[in-house]
Motif scaffolding. Structure first.
Motif, PDB file in Angstrom:
ATOM      1  N   ARG A  34       0.833  -1.204   0.000  1.00 39.08           N
ATOM      2  CA  ARG A  34       0.000   0.000   0.000  1.00 39.08           C
ATOM      3  C   ARG A  34       0.864   1.250   0.000  1.00 39.08           C
ATOM      4  O   ARG A  34       0.635   2.186  -0.764  1.00 39.08           O
ATOM      5  CB  ARG A  34      -0.940   0.004   1.213  1.00 39.08           C
ATOM      6  N   ARG A  35       1.898   1.254   0.845  1.00 38.46           N
ATOM      7  CA  ARG A  35       2.778   2.427   0.930  1.00 38.46           C
ATOM      8  C   ARG A  35       3.527   2.671  -0.372  1.00 38.46           C
ATOM      9  O   ARG A  35       3.739   3.812  -0.774  1.00 38.46           O
ATOM     10  CB  ARG A  35       3.765   2.268   2.088  1.00 38.46           C
ATOM     11  N   ILE A  36       3.946   1.612  -1.039  1.00 43.23           N
ATOM     12  CA  ILE A  36       4.633   1.762  -2.321  1.00 43.23           C
ATOM     13  C   ILE A  36       3.697   2.396  -3.341  1.00 43.23           C
ATOM     14  O   ILE A  36       4.079   3.324  -4.068  1.00 43.23           O
ATOM     15  CB  ILE A  36       5.156   0.403  -2.839  1.00 43.23           C
ATOM     16  N   VAL A  37       2.469   1.906  -3.403  1.00 43.57           N
ATOM     17  CA  VAL A  37       1.504   2.443  -4.365  1.00 43.57           C
ATOM     18  C   VAL A  37       1.226   3.915  -4.076  1.00 43.57           C
ATOM     19  O   VAL A  37       1.240   4.752  -4.983  1.00 43.57           O
ATOM     20  CB  VAL A  37       0.201   1.612  -4.349  1.00 43.57           C
ATOM     21  N   HIS A  39       3.132   6.064  -2.474  1.00 43.90           N
ATOM     22  CA  HIS A  39       4.351   6.825  -2.758  1.00 43.90           C
ATOM     23  C   HIS A  39       4.505   7.086  -4.255  1.00 43.90           C
ATOM     24  O   HIS A  39       4.785   8.215  -4.672  1.00 43.90           O
ATOM     25  CB  HIS A  39       5.575   6.068  -2.225  1.00 43.90           C
ATOM     26  N   GLU A  40       4.339   6.062  -5.064  1.00 44.65           N
ATOM     27  CA  GLU A  40       4.497   6.210  -6.509  1.00 44.65           C
ATOM     28  C   GLU A  40       3.429   7.128  -7.100  1.00 44.65           C
ATOM     29  O   GLU A  40       3.716   7.924  -7.991  1.00 44.65           O
ATOM     30  CB  GLU A  40       4.484   4.847  -7.204  1.00 44.65           C
ATOM     31  N   ARG A  41       2.201   7.039  -6.607  1.00 43.19           N
ATOM     32  CA  ARG A  41       1.145   7.943  -7.086  1.00 43.19           C
ATOM     33  C   ARG A  41       1.474   9.389  -6.728  1.00 43.19           C
ATOM     34  O   ARG A  41       1.285  10.291  -7.549  1.00 43.19           O
ATOM     35  CB  ARG A  41      -0.200   7.544  -6.500  1.00 43.19           C
ATOM     36  N   GLN A  42       1.958   9.608  -5.513  1.00 39.45           N
ATOM     37  CA  GLN A  42       2.338  10.960  -5.106  1.00 39.45           C
ATOM     38  C   GLN A  42       3.492  11.478  -5.952  1.00 39.45           C
ATOM     39  O   GLN A  42       3.486  12.632  -6.398  1.00 39.45           O
ATOM     40  CB  GLN A  42       2.735  10.988  -3.631  1.00 39.45           C
ATOM     41  N   LEU A  43       4.480  10.644  -6.194  1.00 38.21           N
ATOM     42  CA  LEU A  43       5.631  11.037  -6.999  1.00 38.21           C
ATOM     43  C   LEU A  43       5.197  11.444  -8.399  1.00 38.21           C
ATOM     44  O   LEU A  43       5.617  12.491  -8.917  1.00 38.21           O
ATOM     45  CB  LEU A  43       6.644   9.889  -7.062  1.00 38.21           C
ATOM     46  N   ARG A  44       4.346  10.659  -9.023  1.00 38.82           N
ATOM     47  CA  ARG A  44       3.874  10.990 -10.369  1.00 38.82           C
ATOM     48  C   ARG A  44       3.058  12.285 -10.366  1.00 38.82           C
ATOM     49  O   ARG A  44       3.153  13.093 -11.283  1.00 38.82           O
ATOM     50  CB  ARG A  44       3.072   9.831 -10.939  1.00 38.82           C
ATOM     51  N   HIS A  45       2.253  12.480  -9.326  1.00 38.06           N
ATOM     52  CA  HIS A  45       1.469  13.706  -9.212  1.00 38.06           C
ATOM     53  C   HIS A  45       2.400  14.917  -9.094  1.00 38.06           C
ATOM     54  O   HIS A  45       2.204  15.926  -9.770  1.00 38.06           O
ATOM     55  CB  HIS A  45       0.534  13.620  -8.008  1.00 38.06           C
ATOM     56  N   PHE A  46       3.408  14.834  -8.232  1.00 41.99           N
ATOM     57  CA  PHE A  46       4.358  15.938  -8.074  1.00 41.99           C
ATOM     58  C   PHE A  46       5.121  16.208  -9.364  1.00 41.99           C
ATOM     59  O   PHE A  46       5.387  17.356  -9.712  1.00 41.99           O
ATOM     60  CB  PHE A  46       5.336  15.665  -6.931  1.00 41.99           C
ATOM     61  N   GLU A  47       5.473  15.149 -10.084  1.00 39.80           N
ATOM     62  CA  GLU A  47       6.174  15.319 -11.360  1.00 39.80           C
ATOM     63  C   GLU A  47       5.291  16.070 -12.355  1.00 39.80           C
ATOM     64  O   GLU A  47       5.762  16.950 -13.076  1.00 39.80           O
ATOM     65  CB  GLU A  47       6.601  13.971 -11.925  1.00 39.80           C
ATOM     66  N   ARG A  48       3.986  15.728 -12.398  1.00 40.43           N
ATOM     67  CA  ARG A  48       3.065  16.441 -13.289  1.00 40.43           C
ATOM     68  C   ARG A  48       2.923  17.899 -12.875  1.00 40.43           C
ATOM     69  O   ARG A  48       2.900  18.791 -13.721  1.00 40.43           O
ATOM     70  CB  ARG A  48       1.697  15.757 -13.298  1.00 40.43           C
ATOM     71  N   LEU A  49       2.839  18.142 -11.570  1.00 40.07           N
ATOM     72  CA  LEU A  49       2.741  19.526 -11.088  1.00 40.07           C
ATOM     73  C   LEU A  49       3.987  20.321 -11.446  1.00 40.07           C
ATOM     74  O   LEU A  49       3.891  21.470 -11.880  1.00 40.07           O
ATOM     75  CB  LEU A  49       2.537  19.551  -9.567  1.00 40.07           C
TER      76      LEU A  49
END
Length: 65
Positions: A34-37, A39-49
């Motif tokens: 769960r934490r990996i998922v 984390h990766e979703r947050q990382l992709r969101h920040f990259e898009r921002l």
């Protein structure tokens, strides 16, 4: 959901469980996944921002020489 049998590093599993406060191996593995998922979703969101912010940043004025 099918059962998957894998060999795990027991020391690592115990250490992860202690960090996450989980009581069972199953709970530790589920929480880690769960934490990996998340984390990766947050990382992709920040990259898009960040990409969006860079796209909108003012461009330097051209210097006539």
């Amino acid at each position: 959901m099918p059962t998957v049998r894998i060999e795990l590093d027991q020391d690592l599993l115990v250490a992860a469980g202690a960090i996450m406060g989980t009581a069972t191996s199953k709970a530790t593995i589920h929480e880690a996944l769960r934490r990996i998922v998340v984390h990766e979703r947050q990382l992709r969101h920040f990259e898009r921002l960040a990409a969006s912010a860079l796209d909108r940043s003012p461009q330097p004025a051209a210097v006539d020489g």
